[in-house]
Scaffold this motif. Structure first.
Motif, mmCIF file in Angstrom:
data_model
loop_
_atom_site.group_PDB
_atom_site.id
_atom_site.type_symbol
_atom_site.label_atom_id
_atom_site.label_comp_id
_atom_site.label_asym_id
_atom_site.label_seq_id
_atom_site.Cartn_x
_atom_site.Cartn_y
_atom_site.Cartn_z
ATOM 1 N N GLY A 10 30.217 47.242 63.434
ATOM 2 C CA GLY A 10 31.168 46.892 62.425
ATOM 3 C C GLY A 10 31.246 47.858 61.310
ATOM 4 N N PRO A 11 31.942 47.740 60.173
ATOM 5 C CA PRO A 11 31.840 48.580 59.148
ATOM 6 C C PRO A 11 30.375 48.407 58.416
ATOM 7 C CG PRO A 11 33.825 47.186 59.081
ATOM 8 C CD PRO A 11 33.027 46.806 59.992
ATOM 9 N N GLU A 12 29.606 49.505 58.046
ATOM 10 C CA GLU A 12 28.372 49.785 57.300
ATOM 11 C C GLU A 12 28.682 49.468 55.904
ATOM 12 O OE1 GLU A 12 26.315 52.875 59.031
ATOM 13 O OE2 GLU A 12 26.712 52.222 61.183
ATOM 14 N N PRO A 13 28.076 48.540 55.205
ATOM 15 C CA PRO A 13 28.151 48.551 53.854
ATOM 16 C C PRO A 13 27.450 49.774 52.968
ATOM 17 C CG PRO A 13 27.027 46.644 54.540
ATOM 18 C CD PRO A 13 27.360 47.469 55.597
ATOM 19 N N ILE A 14 27.884 50.443 52.229
ATOM 20 C CA ILE A 14 27.239 51.507 51.398
ATOM 21 C C ILE A 14 27.102 51.077 50.083
ATOM 22 C CG2 ILE A 14 27.571 53.886 51.077
ATOM 23 C CD1 ILE A 14 27.492 53.597 53.975
ATOM 24 N N ALA A 15 27.870 50.588 49.352
ATOM 25 C CA ALA A 15 27.793 50.309 48.188
ATOM 26 C C ALA A 15 28.377 49.219 47.519
ATOM 27 C CB ALA A 15 28.140 51.409 47.249
ATOM 28 N N THR A 16 28.067 48.493 46.723
ATOM 29 C CA THR A 16 28.779 47.238 46.031
ATOM 30 C C THR A 16 28.907 47.578 44.731
ATOM 31 O OG1 THR A 16 27.784 45.599 47.566
ATOM 32 C CG2 THR A 16 28.739 44.912 45.392
ATOM 33 N N PHE A 17 29.988 47.478 44.097
ATOM 34 C CA PHE A 17 30.432 47.834 42.791
ATOM 35 C C PHE A 17 30.501 46.319 41.926
ATOM 36 C CE2 PHE A 17 32.580 50.745 45.627
ATOM 37 C CZ PHE A 17 31.734 51.896 45.243
ATOM 38 N N CYS A 18 29.637 46.249 40.948
ATOM 39 C CA CYS A 18 29.413 44.976 40.321
ATOM 40 C C CYS A 18 28.065 44.832 40.893
ATOM 41 C CB CYS A 18 30.570 44.064 40.091
ATOM 42 S SG CYS A 18 30.154 42.675 39.188
ATOM 43 N N VAL A 71 36.494 55.503 56.081
ATOM 44 C CA VAL A 71 36.015 54.961 54.878
ATOM 45 C C VAL A 71 37.010 53.703 54.390
ATOM 46 C CG1 VAL A 71 35.350 55.598 52.613
ATOM 47 C CG2 VAL A 71 35.143 57.205 54.408
ATOM 48 N N ARG A 72 36.316 52.656 53.986
ATOM 49 C CA ARG A 72 36.905 51.529 53.679
ATOM 50 C C ARG A 72 36.390 51.023 52.149
ATOM 51 N NH1 ARG A 72 36.490 46.752 57.809
ATOM 52 N NH2 ARG A 72 37.726 48.292 58.906
ATOM 53 N N ILE A 73 37.281 50.984 51.425
ATOM 54 C CA ILE A 73 37.089 50.186 50.150
ATOM 55 C C ILE A 73 37.585 49.009 50.083
ATOM 56 C CG2 ILE A 73 37.205 50.456 47.310
ATOM 57 C CD1 ILE A 73 37.132 53.568 47.938
ATOM 58 N N THR A 74 37.131 48.011 49.672
ATOM 59 C CA THR A 74 37.734 46.424 49.423
ATOM 60 C C THR A 74 37.657 46.091 48.108
ATOM 61 O OG1 THR A 74 35.626 45.316 49.848
ATOM 62 C CG2 THR A 74 37.129 45.765 51.724
ATOM 63 N N ASP A 75 38.552 45.221 47.587
ATOM 64 C CA ASP A 75 38.473 44.852 46.289
ATOM 65 C C ASP A 75 38.152 43.434 46.040
ATOM 66 O OD1 ASP A 75 40.886 43.491 46.740
ATOM 67 O OD2 ASP A 75 42.087 44.867 45.434
ATOM 68 N N ASP A 76 38.174 42.964 45.009
ATOM 69 C CA ASP A 76 37.830 41.467 44.978
ATOM 70 C C ASP A 76 38.844 40.620 45.157
ATOM 71 O OD1 ASP A 76 38.634 42.579 42.664
ATOM 72 O OD2 ASP A 76 37.405 41.500 41.382
ATOM 73 N N PHE A 77 40.133 41.105 45.572
ATOM 74 C CA PHE A 77 41.335 40.362 45.834
ATOM 75 C C PHE A 77 41.641 40.298 47.379
ATOM 76 C CE2 PHE A 77 41.689 41.868 41.430
ATOM 77 C CZ PHE A 77 41.767 40.727 40.695
ATOM 78 N N GLY A 78 40.765 40.986 47.915
ATOM 79 C CA GLY A 78 40.868 40.972 49.460
ATOM 80 C C GLY A 78 41.820 42.110 50.077
ATOM 81 N N ILE A 102 41.590 49.711 50.873
ATOM 82 C CA ILE A 102 42.057 51.050 51.297
ATOM 83 C C ILE A 102 41.358 51.679 52.163
ATOM 84 C CG2 ILE A 102 42.277 53.320 49.920
ATOM 85 C CD1 ILE A 102 42.551 51.762 47.289
ATOM 86 N N GLN A 103 41.759 52.463 53.207
ATOM 87 C CA GLN A 103 41.310 53.287 54.100
ATOM 88 C C GLN A 103 41.597 54.741 54.151
ATOM 89 O OE1 GLN A 103 42.567 50.077 57.242
ATOM 90 N NE2 GLN A 103 40.588 51.061 58.249
ATOM 91 N N MET A 104 40.280 55.374 54.325
ATOM 92 C CA MET A 104 40.714 56.897 53.958
ATOM 93 C C MET A 104 39.806 57.643 54.828
ATOM 94 S SD MET A 104 38.917 57.654 50.492
ATOM 95 C CE MET A 104 39.527 56.089 49.729
#
Length: 70
Positions: free
Chosen positions: A5-13, A35-42, A45-47
Motif C-alpha cells: 500500500g502507500p508508504e508513509p514518507i512524512a507527517t506534517f505536525c 504521490v499522495r498528500i492527505t490532509d486532516d479532513f480526509g 491530492i494525488q500527483m
C-alpha cells in the motif's frame, strides 16, 4: 505475498493524534497518481513523481515563501 500500500514518507505536525497531513508514495500506482498528500479532513491530492519533484524544487528555491506571508 502481502499487498503493498502507500508508504508513509512524512507527517506534517505530528504533535497530536488528530490526523495530521501526511505524504505517501504508492508503489502500486502508476503515472500521475503515485504521490499522495492527505490532509486532516480526509481529503487527498494525488500527483506524479515529476509534479512532486517540481513542487519540491520550487519550495527549495524559495518561490513558495511568499505564500506564507500573503
Amino acid at each position: 505475498m502481502p499487498e503493498s500500500g502507500p508508504e508513509p514518507i512524512a507527517t506534517f505536525c505530528g504533535d497530536c493524534d488528530c490526523g495530521c497531513p501526511r505524504l505517501f508514495v504508492d508503489p502500486a500506482e502508476t503515472g500521475d497518481r503515485r504521490v499522495r498528500i492527505t490532509d486532516d479532513f480526509g481529503q487527498r491530492i494525488q500527483m506524479s513523481v515529476e509534479q512532486f519533484r517540481d513542487l519540491v524544487a520550487q519550495a527549495k528555491s524559495g518561490l513558495l515563501d511568499g505564500a506564507l506571508t500573503a
